[in-house]
Structures are given as structure tokens and as C-alpha cells.
Design a protein around this motif. Structure first.
Motif, PDB file in Angstrom:
ATOM      1  N   LYS A   1       0.837  -1.218   0.000  1.00  0.00           N
ATOM      2  CA  LYS A   1       0.000   0.000   0.000  1.00  0.00           C
ATOM      3  C   LYS A   1       0.864   1.258   0.000  1.00  0.00           C
ATOM      4  N   GLN A   2       2.191   1.087   0.188  1.00  0.00           N
ATOM      5  CA  GLN A   2       3.070   2.262   0.117  1.00  0.00           C
ATOM      6  C   GLN A   2       3.032   2.827  -1.312  1.00  0.00           C
ATOM      7  N   THR A   3       3.149   4.146  -1.425  1.00  0.00           N
ATOM      8  CA  THR A   3       3.015   4.786  -2.745  1.00  0.00           C
ATOM      9  C   THR A   3       4.320   5.435  -3.197  1.00  0.00           C
ATOM     10  N   ARG A   4       4.448   5.556  -4.513  1.00  0.00           N
ATOM     11  CA  ARG A   4       5.577   6.252  -5.138  1.00  0.00           C
ATOM     12  C   ARG A   4       5.087   6.825  -6.466  1.00  0.00           C
TER      13      ARG A   4
ATOM     14  N   GLU B   1       2.192  11.075 -11.113  1.00  0.00           N
ATOM     15  CA  GLU B   1       1.261   9.943 -11.246  1.00  0.00           C
ATOM     16  C   GLU B   1       1.537   8.918 -10.143  1.00  0.00           C
ATOM     17  N   MET B   2       1.055   9.221  -8.937  1.00  0.00           N
ATOM     18  CA  MET B   2       1.343   8.368  -7.781  1.00  0.00           C
ATOM     19  C   MET B   2       0.575   7.041  -7.871  1.00  0.00           C
TER      20      MET B   2
ATOM     21  N   VAL C   1      10.076   5.467   2.856  1.00  0.00           N
ATOM     22  CA  VAL C   1       8.914   6.232   3.331  1.00  0.00           C
ATOM     23  C   VAL C   1       7.610   5.550   2.905  1.00  0.00           C
ATOM     24  N   ARG C   2       6.527   5.912   3.615  1.00  0.00           N
ATOM     25  CA  ARG C   2       5.219   5.278   3.378  1.00  0.00           C
ATOM     26  C   ARG C   2       4.589   5.789   2.078  1.00  0.00           C
ATOM     27  N   GLY C   3       4.798   7.054   1.780  1.00  0.00           N
ATOM     28  CA  GLY C   3       4.230   7.606   0.545  1.00  0.00           C
ATOM     29  C   GLY C   3       5.138   8.688  -0.019  1.00  0.00           C
ATOM     30  N   ARG C   4       5.191   8.766  -1.358  1.00  0.00           N
ATOM     31  CA  ARG C   4       5.997   9.837  -1.978  1.00  0.00           C
ATOM     32  C   ARG C   4       5.426  10.127  -3.352  1.00  0.00           C
ATOM     33  N   ASN C   5       5.369  11.419  -3.678  1.00  0.00           N
ATOM     34  CA  ASN C   5       4.889  11.830  -4.997  1.00  0.00           C
ATOM     35  C   ASN C   5       5.592  13.127  -5.344  1.00  0.00           C
ATOM     36  N   SER C   6       5.886  13.345  -6.599  1.00  0.00           N
ATOM     37  CA  SER C   6       6.482  14.621  -6.982  1.00  0.00           C
ATOM     38  C   SER C   6       5.418  15.713  -6.913  1.00  0.00           C
TER      39      SER C   6
ATOM     40  N   THR D   1       4.722  12.126 -19.713  1.00  0.00           N
ATOM     41  CA  THR D   1       4.561  10.761 -20.256  1.00  0.00           C
ATOM     42  C   THR D   1       3.805   9.877 -19.260  1.00  0.00           C
ATOM     43  N   PRO D   2       2.732   9.206 -19.697  1.00  0.00           N
ATOM     44  CA  PRO D   2       2.014   8.310 -18.776  1.00  0.00           C
ATOM     45  C   PRO D   2       2.925   7.178 -18.282  1.00  0.00           C
ATOM     46  N   LEU D   3       2.754   6.827 -17.004  1.00  0.00           N
ATOM     47  CA  LEU D   3       3.587   5.776 -16.405  1.00  0.00           C
ATOM     48  C   LEU D   3       3.585   4.506 -17.247  1.00  0.00           C
ATOM     49  N   ARG D   4       2.391   4.079 -17.670  1.00  0.00           N
ATOM     50  CA  ARG D   4       2.272   2.797 -18.363  1.00  0.00           C
ATOM     51  C   ARG D   4       3.148   2.753 -19.622  1.00  0.00           C
ATOM     52  N   LYS D   5       3.234   3.874 -20.317  1.00  0.00           N
ATOM     53  CA  LYS D   5       4.036   3.914 -21.539  1.00  0.00           C
ATOM     54  C   LYS D   5       5.520   3.622 -21.243  1.00  0.00           C
ATOM     55  N   GLY D   6       6.018   4.252 -20.186  1.00  0.00           N
ATOM     56  CA  GLY D   6       7.418   4.019 -19.786  1.00  0.00           C
ATOM     57  C   GLY D   6       7.629   2.598 -19.307  1.00  0.00           C
ATOM     58  N   VAL D   7       6.641   2.058 -18.593  1.00  0.00           N
ATOM     59  CA  VAL D   7       6.786   0.706 -18.045  1.00  0.00           C
ATOM     60  C   VAL D   7       6.773  -0.337 -19.176  1.00  0.00           C
ATOM     61  N   GLU D   8       5.941  -0.112 -20.206  1.00  0.00           N
ATOM     62  CA  GLU D   8       5.896  -1.071 -21.332  1.00  0.00           C
ATOM     63  C   GLU D   8       7.286  -1.191 -21.973  1.00  0.00           C
ATOM     64  N   LYS D   9       7.905  -0.025 -22.189  1.00  0.00           N
ATOM     65  CA  LYS D   9       9.247   0.009 -22.796  1.00  0.00           C
ATOM     66  C   LYS D   9      10.273  -0.698 -21.908  1.00  0.00           C
TER      67      LYS D   9
END
Ligand code: NAD
Ligand code: GDD
Length: 327
Positions: A217-220, A250-251, A280-285, A300-308
Motif C-alpha cells: 500500500k506504500q506509494t511512489r 502519477e502516484m 517512506v510510506r508515501g511519496r509523490n512529486s 509521459t504516462p507511467l504505463r508507456k514508460g513501463v511497457e518500454k
């Protein structure tokens, strides 16, 4: 032709940055203790050298340089920086690189220098709520980073600003938020969550499970390296000194991130949450300041970077499997 030095050119972001500078027509010298692991550098000159040694800094920092990018540091993901076992080395090694690079830059009269700080310098008490972490630039003080890595980054930010104030060298400081992408460390213990999760999913048998540290459940937020390099170049070309966040807004929770990677893989996998180093428990720019000062923020959407990244890590695993086993 502009001339730049990239310190840490053998590393992940340094390698991408060298190539970006070359594509812009720069002459580039790289320095690192090691060659780029994936051959991802087109530097005109690449010096193997240890920046903890002031003589190396003095050799690679020449008075004809227009810009220096200081990315050399002892660096890693949660499995490296949050266990406590590497704290003395992290602080000793990284601070020596920064001290030596700045002193040589001052002596050689180099005009402008970039420093790669980290979101790890933000206070722990503002990152306890996974759904509402606070990482705006002015929230850095009163200081309370949760790791020695973060304290070193905070000290070094101040070091760069002190050289700017006392010696006129123009500092440009970015606080990176978990940068990922192809040609980044994906195994061996220093890998960060995006690469680790891609590797675990790529290696898992269909129908099996993967392990995620913590309750998931921790976020980044995670930023693809192309956007990071874009941000570095925009900051370096601007009048704004920083420090400024370079990250995604995009947390996502770690379990949701794992589900995204599983979906990309097309496999049917379950998630097993296990104990591990957490940070840390949570972090977002927080991208208000970068938008205001540079008129730009990563998009750039997260998913696009992750696919690559998933495709690249899958290829690396296949290559490793095909390597001949030594007798
Ligand atoms: P990386 O480990 O791939 O690159 C760092 C490079 O510095 C390595 O190639 C390493 O060999 C080199 N180096 C270390 N000690 C050195 C020394 N004494 N002399 C010369 N070279 C030395 O890491 P990265 O992800 O490319 O990170 C680059 C910079 O950005 C680092 O300063 C890091 O702390 C910072 N940063 C990165 C992230 C991220 O998510 N990747 C987040 C926050 C901050
Ligand atoms: N590395 C890793 N590997 N982390 C995992 C894994 C795994 O297999 N499974 C779950 N996690 C969790 C960690 O426990 C942590 O809570 C979260 O994923 C993020 O871990 P990392 O990506 O390793 O590090 P981080 O986001 O806490 O910190 C990183 O980013 C900072 C900048 O934002 C580090 O690389 C720092 O050095 C960097 O400065």
C-alpha cells in the motif's frame, strides 16, 4: 561547439544524458569508475577514474568546459539505501565526489554545474500518509530525511549553493523522484522497484506469484528516464537555480504498480507481500515549481514508460539465459 563533462557517465541517467548532449551537438567527456554496463554512451572521450581522488577531478575538469553534470554517487534502491549497512560508504563516497568536483570546477573557472539531488532528502514526517505525501520544494526544512543517503543529498545541495554564493559558479539542482527505464540497473541488489518488479514478473511462470516488499500500500511516483534528461537540459539552460523536483505526479501504490506490470506481461500472476526494506510510506512529486519556473513538467504516462522498460528487461533476461556457463 559547447563542451560538457558528465560525471557518472557509466551509470544509468549519466549514459542517457551523454547521448542526449551528443544529439544536441555537444562535445562530451564522460568519467566514471566503470564503463557503461550496457554500452549506452556515445561520449567523445571516456575516462575511467575515481572522483573520490581530487587528482582525477583535476584531470577531467578542464578550463575549456562550458558545463559539468555531476551524477556520480553511491546509489541504489531500497535494498541498498534503506538497510543501513551501506550508510558510511554512501555518505563518504558521494560527498567526496561532490567536494572534489566543485573544488576543481572552481579552480578551472567552469561557469555552470548541474547536481543530481534526490527526493530522499524530504522530511519523513511529511511522507507518512501514503495517499497524501508532501514533497513541495519549500517543505525540505526543518530537515528530517529518513535515510543517510537523503542527508548526504541535502548537505550536498547546500554545498553546491555555497559554491554558487561564494565562488560565482552557477549551480542547477534537481531532486529526482525514482527514475526508471531501459539501460537501468535491473538486478544485483541496487535495482529500484520499477526494474525489480519488471524482472520478477518477466521471470515468473504463468499462473505463479511474485513477491512485493511491504504491504504493497506504500506509494511512489516513477519517472521515465527520457523525461528526466529533458528536465535536466531544460533546468541547465534556464536562469532558475533550484532545487526543483524532477518527477512524475502519477502516484501509485506498489501493489497497483505490480498489477500494471502483470497486465503488460499478459501473465496470470498473484502478488505475495513479504517483509523487506521499505523507505517512506508515501511519496509523490509536486510539479508546481518546475511548471512555474521552466514552463514545463513531465507528462509521459507511467504505463508507456513501463511497457518500454518491461520489454527491455525481458530481453536482458533472455540474453543472460543464453550466456554460456563457465566450466
Ligand atoms: P547509477 O548508479 O546508475 O549512476 C551513478 C554512477 O556514478 C555509477 O555509474 C557509478 O559507477 C558512478 N560513481 C560512483 N562513485 C563514483 C566515483 N567515486 N567516481 C566516479 N564515478 C562514480 O545511478 P543513476 O540512477 O544513474 O543516478 C545518477 C544520480 O542521480 C546519482 O547521483 C543518484 O543519487 C541521483 N538520483 C537518482 C535517482 C534514480 O531514481 N535513479 C533518484 C534520485 C537521485
Ligand atoms: N527495490 C525494490 N525491490 N523495492 C521494492 C520491491 C523490490 O522487489 N518490492 C517492493 N518494493 C518497495 C520498497 O520496499 C519501497 O517501499 C518501494 O518499493 C520503492 O522502492 P525503491 O524503488 O527501491 O526505492 P524508493 O522509491 O524508496 O527510493 C528510491 O528513489 C529515490 C528517489 O525518489 C531510491 O532509489 C533512492 O535512492 C532515490 O533517491
Amino acid at each position: 561547439m559547447k563542451k560538457a563533462l558528465v560525471c557518472g557517465a557509466g551509470g544509468f541517467i549519466g549514459g542517457h544524458l551523454v547521448n542526449r548532449l551528443k544529439s544536441e551537438g555537444y562535445w562530451v567527456r564522460g568519467v566514471d569508475v566503470k564503463e557503461n554496463e550496457y554500452g549506452n554512451t556515445n561520449a567523445d572521450e571516456f575516462v575511467i577514474g575515481d572522483l573520490r581522488n581530487p587528482e582525477v577531478a583535476d584531470e577531467v575538469i578542464t578550463s575549456d568546459l562550458d558545463e559539468i553534470y555531476q551524477l556520480a554517487a553511491d546509489m541504489g534502491g531500497a535494498g541498498f539505501v534503506f538497510t543501513g549497512t551501506n550508510d558510511a560508504a554512501i555518505m563518504h563516497n558521494s560527498v567526496l565526489c561532490n567536494l572534489n568536483v566543485l573544488e576543481a570546477a572552481k579552480n578551472k573557472g567552469v561557469k555552470r554545474i548541474f547536481y543530481s539531488s534526490s527526493a530522499c532528502m524530504y522530511p519523513e514526517h511529511n511522507q507518512m500518509d501514503p495517499n497524501n505525501p508532501k514533497c513541495s520544494e519549500e517543505s525540505a526544512y526543518p530537515a528530517n530525511p529518513d535515510s543517510e543517503y537523503g542527508w548526504e543529498k541535502l548537505f550536498s545541495e547546500r554545498l553546491f549553493l555555497a559554491y554558487q554564493k561564494n565562488h560565482g559558479i552557477e549551480a542547477r539542482i534537481a531532486r529526482f523522484h525514482n527514475i526508471f527505464g531501459p539501460m537501468g540497473t535491473w538486478d544485483g541488489g541496487r535495482e529500484k522497484a520499477p526494474a525489480a518488479v519488471c524482472r520478477k514478473v518477466a521471470m515468473a511462470e504463468d499462473g505463479g506469484s511474485i513477491e512485493i516488499w511491504g504491504d504493497g500500500k506504500q506509494t511512489r511516483s516513477f519517472l521515465i528516464v527520457d523525461e528526466c534528461v529533458e528536465g535536466i537540459r531544460r533546468l541547465m539552460s534556464s536562469d532558475f537555480s533550484g532545487p526543483v523536483n524532477i518527477g512524475s505526479e502519477e502516484m501509485i501504490s506498489l501493489n497497483d504498480f505490480a498489477k500494471m506490470v502483470i497486465d503488460i506481461s499478459g501473465k496470470n500472476l498473484s502478488i505475495n507481500n513479504i517483509p523487506g526494506p521499505l523507505g517512506v510510506r508515501g511519496r509523490n512529486s509536486d510539479n508546481h515549481l518546475i511548471t512555474e519556473k521552466l514552463g514545463w513538467a513531465p507528462s509521459t504516462p507511467l504505463r508507456k514508460g513501463v511497457e518500454k522498460t518491461y520489454d527491455w528487461i525481458s530481453e536482458q533476461i533472455q540474453k543472460k539465459e543464453l550466456e554460456p556457463v563457465e566450466a
